[in-house]
Design an enzyme around this catalytic site. Structure first.
Site, PDB file in Angstrom:
ATOM      1  N   GLU A   1       0.762  -3.514   1.558  1.00  0.00           N
ATOM      2  CA  GLU A   1       0.781  -3.626   0.043  1.00  0.00           C
ATOM      3  C   GLU A   1       0.966  -4.986  -0.559  1.00  0.00           C
ATOM      4  O   GLU A   1       0.799  -5.529  -1.329  1.00  0.00           O
ATOM      5  CB  GLU A   1       1.351  -2.473  -0.303  1.00  0.00           C
ATOM      6  CG  GLU A   1       1.109  -1.969  -1.729  1.00  0.00           C
ATOM      7  CD  GLU A   1       2.064  -0.942  -1.925  1.00  0.00           C
ATOM      8  OE1 GLU A   1       3.044  -0.895  -2.784  1.00  0.00           O
ATOM      9  OE2 GLU A   1       1.505   0.325  -1.644  1.00  0.00           O
TER      10      GLU A   1
ATOM     11  N   ASP B   1       8.486  -8.864   0.614  1.00  0.00           N
ATOM     12  CA  ASP B   1       7.764  -7.503   0.977  1.00  0.00           C
ATOM     13  C   ASP B   1       6.905  -7.687   2.180  1.00  0.00           C
ATOM     14  O   ASP B   1       6.044  -8.485   2.054  1.00  0.00           O
ATOM     15  CB  ASP B   1       7.146  -6.884  -0.176  1.00  0.00           C
ATOM     16  CG  ASP B   1       6.696  -5.408  -0.058  1.00  0.00           C
ATOM     17  OD1 ASP B   1       6.550  -5.063   1.267  1.00  0.00           O
ATOM     18  OD2 ASP B   1       6.075  -4.695  -0.978  1.00  0.00           O
TER      19      ASP B   1
ATOM     20  N   ASP C   1      -3.021  15.034   5.103  1.00  0.00           N
ATOM     21  CA  ASP C   1      -2.306  13.994   4.348  1.00  0.00           C
ATOM     22  C   ASP C   1      -3.278  12.943   3.975  1.00  0.00           C
ATOM     23  O   ASP C   1      -4.379  12.806   4.515  1.00  0.00           O
ATOM     24  CB  ASP C   1      -1.287  13.341   5.225  1.00  0.00           C
ATOM     25  CG  ASP C   1      -0.618  12.008   4.447  1.00  0.00           C
ATOM     26  OD1 ASP C   1      -0.238  12.562   3.250  1.00  0.00           O
ATOM     27  OD2 ASP C   1      -0.343  11.208   5.355  1.00  0.00           O
TER      28      ASP C   1
ATOM     29  N   LYS D   1      14.794 -23.545   6.969  1.00  0.00           N
ATOM     30  CA  LYS D   1      13.554 -24.512   7.018  1.00  0.00           C
ATOM     31  C   LYS D   1      12.356 -23.847   6.941  1.00  0.00           C
ATOM     32  O   LYS D   1      11.374 -24.260   6.259  1.00  0.00           O
ATOM     33  CB  LYS D   1      13.550 -24.861   8.527  1.00  0.00           C
ATOM     34  CG  LYS D   1      12.635 -26.054   8.964  1.00  0.00           C
ATOM     35  CD  LYS D   1      12.688 -26.384  10.468  1.00  0.00           C
ATOM     36  CE  LYS D   1      11.607 -27.494  10.788  1.00  0.00           C
ATOM     37  NZ  LYS D   1      10.169 -27.193  10.277  1.00  0.00           N
TER      38      LYS D   1
ATOM     39  N   ALA E   1      12.466   5.875  -0.775  1.00  0.00           N
ATOM     40  CA  ALA E   1      12.072   6.976  -1.263  1.00  0.00           C
ATOM     41  C   ALA E   1      12.717   7.536  -2.470  1.00  0.00           C
ATOM     42  O   ALA E   1      11.892   8.097  -3.512  1.00  0.00           O
ATOM     43  CB  ALA E   1      11.708   8.056  -0.232  1.00  0.00           C
TER      44      ALA E   1
ATOM     45  N   PHE F   1      12.036  -1.153  -0.720  1.00  0.00           N
ATOM     46  CA  PHE F   1      11.606   0.167  -1.268  1.00  0.00           C
ATOM     47  C   PHE F   1      12.374   1.227  -0.605  1.00  0.00           C
ATOM     48  O   PHE F   1      12.629   1.321   0.626  1.00  0.00           O
ATOM     49  CB  PHE F   1      10.110   0.124  -1.232  1.00  0.00           C
ATOM     50  CG  PHE F   1       9.571   1.469  -1.725  1.00  0.00           C
ATOM     51  CD1 PHE F   1       9.261   1.801  -2.717  1.00  0.00           C
ATOM     52  CD2 PHE F   1       9.437   2.453  -0.412  1.00  0.00           C
ATOM     53  CE1 PHE F   1       8.589   2.998  -3.105  1.00  0.00           C
ATOM     54  CE2 PHE F   1       8.847   3.854  -1.083  1.00  0.00           C
ATOM     55  CZ  PHE F   1       8.362   4.168  -2.434  1.00  0.00           C
TER      56      PHE F   1
ATOM     57  N   THR G   1      14.425   5.466  -4.786  1.00  0.00           N
ATOM     58  CA  THR G   1      14.287   4.601  -6.013  1.00  0.00           C
ATOM     59  C   THR G   1      12.965   4.630  -6.174  1.00  0.00           C
ATOM     60  O   THR G   1      12.458   4.257  -7.267  1.00  0.00           O
ATOM     61  CB  THR G   1      14.995   3.260  -5.340  1.00  0.00           C
ATOM     62  OG1 THR G   1      14.375   2.662  -4.132  1.00  0.00           O
ATOM     63  CG2 THR G   1      16.431   3.304  -4.979  1.00  0.00           C
ATOM     64  N   ARG G   2      11.973   4.302  -5.370  1.00  0.00           N
ATOM     65  CA  ARG G   2      10.685   4.203  -5.463  1.00  0.00           C
ATOM     66  C   ARG G   2      10.254   2.803  -6.303  1.00  0.00           C
ATOM     67  O   ARG G   2       9.374   2.797  -7.257  1.00  0.00           O
ATOM     68  CB  ARG G   2      10.096   5.482  -6.439  1.00  0.00           C
ATOM     69  CG  ARG G   2      10.098   6.583  -5.713  1.00  0.00           C
ATOM     70  CD  ARG G   2       9.722   7.488  -6.726  1.00  0.00           C
ATOM     71  NE  ARG G   2       8.193   7.568  -6.852  1.00  0.00           N
ATOM     72  CZ  ARG G   2       7.218   8.128  -5.923  1.00  0.00           C
ATOM     73  NH1 ARG G   2       7.377   8.522  -4.855  1.00  0.00           N
ATOM     74  NH2 ARG G   2       5.751   8.068  -6.347  1.00  0.00           N
TER      75      ARG G   2
END
Length: 335
Positions: free
Chosen positions: A155, A151, A114, A204, A186, A184, A188-189
């Site tokens: 990344e 996020d 991979d 707060k 797989a 996110f 919709t990407r």
């Protein structure tokens, strides 16, 4: 409870574990069993043959001969060989579940790897904001910051850090912090936020974040700030997204596709991954992500190739980026 702890269960698994025999072990066991029967027949008939030839059979000699001929040592060493092989692989951080795996590895002529986390470090980081026509680097940074505010991946955090370094903080941070996150997947990407029509009180923690971000920003108003202000005033809800080139092209209407694809290709040529950032239906620019090769990965792959094993990289990244990584790492094939 006594006897039901995690350690007790581990001990029970070890005690009840059985190591399946490999095909070679099974074949050799059958052979040894056959030889053992033959040797027993030979030793059993020797006293009668010696008596027929008028020799006095020596029982001690016959027992010694039987022990020497019986292939018990080889049979006893077979499990030890398998365990020794698994242990040796473990020292090199390779897990072998059985002797079958070791035998199969001996016949292996292709190694599939991979890309992310195996050939590369596996932590893509934002390195540049690339604007499209009529926009600036600051515009891309602000849009990317808004799309990554919720996020929590490495990344996403790297995009936030780069935007803060470049002081690309949107003015409408209060509504951005209160926006609904778009996760996110797989399928919709893409990921980002959706501005909610109604005003929502900040927690707060969000209020503290807002205060610290306002201290970073320089107060200058950009084109993206104007767009976000108009969206907030319209109170209709809108989204700010970042995603792959093909996915975002299917979502946005206002974009120069030729320019976007050319700039994305330039990012891919350096081994980077382009992410398109858009506000509502308009593409703003590209975030360039870069994942570095692991240390000495090319030398290690050369050592593998020297043994006659070809290397193949599989990845879901775009084709051009994958080709650059494969070339830098010295891989034979790419899927």
């Amino acid at each position: 409870e006594s006897g039901r702890s995690f350690l007790d269960q581990m001990v029970g698994l070890i005690e009840s574990a059985t190591r399946p025999k490999t095909q070679n072990e099974i074949a050799l066991t059958i052979l040894l069993a056959g030889l053992s029967i033959i040797f027993l027949i030979v030793i059993g008939t020797l006293p009668f043959m010696m008596d027929y030839l008028q020799y006095r059979p020596d029982i001690a000699l016959l027992i010694a001969l039987l022990v020497a001929l019986m292939p018990t040592t080889i049979g006893g060493l077979l499990p030890a060989i398998g365990v020794a092989g698994i242990t040796r692989l473990g020292r090199d951080n390779i897990i072998a579940k059985s002797g079958k795996g070791i035998e199969a590895a001996g016949d292996c002529d292709v190694l599939i790897l991979d890309k992310t986390g195996t050939i590369t470090e596996g932590s893509r980081s934002a390195v540049a904001f690339i604007p499209l026509q009529n926009y600036t680097e600051r515009d891309v940074g602000q849009a990317a910051f808004a799309a990554s505010i919720h996020d929590t991946t490495h990344e996403g955090k790297s995009i936030i850090d780069l935007a803060e370094q470049k002081k690309s903080i949107p003015v409408a941070m209060e509504r951005i912090l209160a926006a609904r996150p778009i996760e996110f997947t797989a399928e919709t990407r893409y990921s980002g936020i959706e501005l909610i029509p109604s005003r929502k009180d900040l927690t707060k923690e969000q209020a503290d974040t807002l205060t610290s971000l306002r201290a970073i920003g320089d107060g200058a108003v950009s084109k993206v700030d104007t767009m976000l202000d108009a969206l907030v005033r319209s109170n209709t809800g809108a989204w700010i997204l970042k995603g792959s080139v093909d996915t975002m092209l299917s979502l946005v209407n206002n974009v120069n596709e030729a320019e976007l694809r050319w700039k994305a290709q330039e990012v891919s040529k350096t081994g980077g991954t382009p992410l398109v950032v858009a506000v509502d239906n308009e593409a703003i620019g590209i975030v360039a992500l870069k994942d570095e090769l692991k240390e000495n990965i090319r030398a290690k792959l050369d050592d593998i190739r020297a043994t006659g094993i070809s290397t193949v990289m599989i990845t879901g990244d775009n084709q051009l980026t994958a080709q650059v990584i494969a070339r830098e790492a010295g891989l034979d094939q790419l899927i």
